[in-house]
Design an enzyme around this catalytic site. Sequence first.
Site, short mmCIF file in Angstrom:
data_model
loop_
_atom_site.label_atom_id
_atom_site.label_comp_id
_atom_site.label_asym_id
_atom_site.label_seq_id
_atom_site.Cartn_x
_atom_site.Cartn_y
_atom_site.Cartn_z
N ASP A 189 0.85 -1.19 0.00
CA ASP A 189 0.00 0.00 0.00
C ASP A 189 0.89 1.24 0.00
O ASP A 189 1.33 1.71 1.04
CB ASP A 189 -0.94 0.01 1.20
CG ASP A 189 -1.98 1.12 1.12
OD1 ASP A 189 -1.74 2.10 0.38
OD2 ASP A 189 -3.01 1.02 1.79
N HIS A 194 0.30 8.02 3.73
CA HIS A 194 0.94 7.36 4.86
C HIS A 194 2.45 7.57 4.91
O HIS A 194 3.11 7.03 5.81
CB HIS A 194 0.62 5.87 4.82
CG HIS A 194 -0.83 5.57 4.65
ND1 HIS A 194 -1.75 5.88 5.61
CD2 HIS A 194 -1.52 5.04 3.61
CE1 HIS A 194 -2.97 5.53 5.19
NE2 HIS A 194 -2.85 5.01 3.98
N ILE A 209 -0.67 9.51 8.24
CA ILE A 209 -1.42 8.68 9.18
C ILE A 209 -1.09 7.21 8.94
O ILE A 209 -0.62 6.81 7.88
CB ILE A 209 -2.93 8.91 9.07
CG1 ILE A 209 -3.46 8.48 7.68
CG2 ILE A 209 -3.27 10.37 9.33
CD1 ILE A 209 -4.99 8.56 7.54
N GLY A 212 -5.20 2.33 7.76
CA GLY A 212 -6.29 1.71 8.51
C GLY A 212 -6.13 0.21 8.59
O GLY A 212 -6.39 -0.41 9.63
#
Length: 286
Positions: A189, A194, A209, A212
């Site tokens: 990912d 991120h 961040i 998830g």
Amino acid sequence: MPIDPSIAIGAELPAQDFTWTASDVQLYHLGVGAGVRPLDAAELRYLDDAAPQVLPTFATVVANIHATEAPKVSFPGVEIDLAKVVHGSQEVTVHQPIPASGKGRTTTRIAEVWDKGKAAVIVQESVTTDPDGNPLWTARSSIFARGEGGFGGERGPSEAVALPDRAPDHEVEIATLPQQALLYRMCGDRNPLHSDPDFATGAGFPAPILHGLCTYGIVCKAAVDTALAADASRVKGYKARFAGVVYPGETLLVRIWAEQDRLLISASVPARENSPALADVVLTLA
């Protein structure tokens, strides 16, 4: 028009054929925090060179674990800027323990498109089989696209899970690493949300961040280790809604309630007044 439900709903995406090795499993497990107790035999089961036990959440990354480019939100009837998108929910059901290495084929369709007013939710369903056609796992996931609602569709159902009105059976704190997102992105990912501070700021966040799905895997591992004697084969299904952001380096508070055939779980960030990270979390026992 970025979203056209008449085209999107029911559309099938190109099938994905892929392979994975024990090294891929090890990388994923390191990405969700395995190895924090390097002298613990149960912990080292996740990192065995030949036959590591496999968390069911590995299913969420395995098809794209070798990807090196940022994903695109481009499906039939759906074209959305990546900066507007966050993961909404994820569910995985395993039909047998995931082997440490193997081959798979995933077929995916867009199951639903919900209009939340200021945002849209796109729901995908996928089925993964082995080369002989035997089912390995099924998955259902949603993405939340800010600013893409208002096209006149249905709002969709509520799937809230009520937690028991009693103290949890287990409570554990899990520290994430400052570099956790940079490590986890090696699992395929490469969304710059991120890793790139400028991209994160442009998307409305003060800093990159944590994925998830990284939080999703961390919490699943915490539940397996704490409530299931570190035996991942006891997990039949696992689902969660992404209720808030986690920043790399923060500590998660995971609370677990044991029921007859499932675990109910919450995950929050104590340093931010227990801001929710995952909600409506249900781990179904095999």
